[in-house]
Design a protein around this motif. Structure first.
Motif: not given
Length: 173
Positions: A100-104, A123-131
């Motif tokens: 899940t996004p919180p886990e990543v 890509q959307p998940l990676a960009v979101g967590v990179a911030g």
């Protein structure tokens, strides 16, 4: 630990997998290293592309002991990225794309990653967590859109610049 750059082109005194790829690239450059979706990749291509990826990461401040996350599906570039990351003595951190996004986000923050390699699907998940990660400054996307802090994998490989210094990476690291 500090490691000294090597002068020899093939670091054959170590049994590190990056050295094995370099050895195969020198001894049998035209032989097929692997096939993926009907496309052959030779040992020379694998070695050259992974070294160019290492060069690009090095120019972005990734070095020995740093973490680089890989959040991607199966691609030839995945293997190239792992080899390039390891050529710097950095640590490839594969991330399960089913998390899940919180886990990543937790893995990104906890690892202290300096970069992330992803693909167009994730890509959307990676960009979101990179911030959410203060140390993460580079997002490289395989077959994805570039811009807004994201750079394409092929664009990274095509960049001009200084190559990284080859390291004598101990087998026990």
């Amino acid at each position: 630990m500090t490691f000294q750059p090597l002068d020899e082109p093939i670091r054959s005194r170590r049994n590190h997998w990056v050295n094995q790829v370099a050895t195969h690239a020198a001894m049998r450059p035209g032989r097929i290293a692997f096939k993926y979706k009907g496309v052959d990749t030779t040992w020379k291509q694998l070695h050259e592309r992974s070294e160019r990826f290492a060069d690009a990461l090095s120019r972005r401040g990734v070095g020995f002991g740093d973490r680089v996350l890989i959040l991607a599906l199966n691609y030839t570039e995945y293997i190239e990225a792992v080899m390039g990351i390891n050529a710097l003595g950095a640590i490839a951190v594969p991330v399960n794309f089913r998390l899940t996004p919180p886990e990543v986000a937790y893995i990104v923050a906890d690892s202290g990653a300096k970069a992330i390699v992803t693909d167009s699907v994730l890509q959307p998940l990676a960009v979101g967590v990179a911030g959410q990660a203060p140390d993460l400054s580079t997002v490289v996307v395989i077959n994805g859109q570039t811009g807004a802090g994201v750079i394409g994998y092929e664009d990274v490989l095509a960049e001009p610049g200084e190559p990284h210094a080859p390291l004598d990476i101990p087998e026990e690291t």
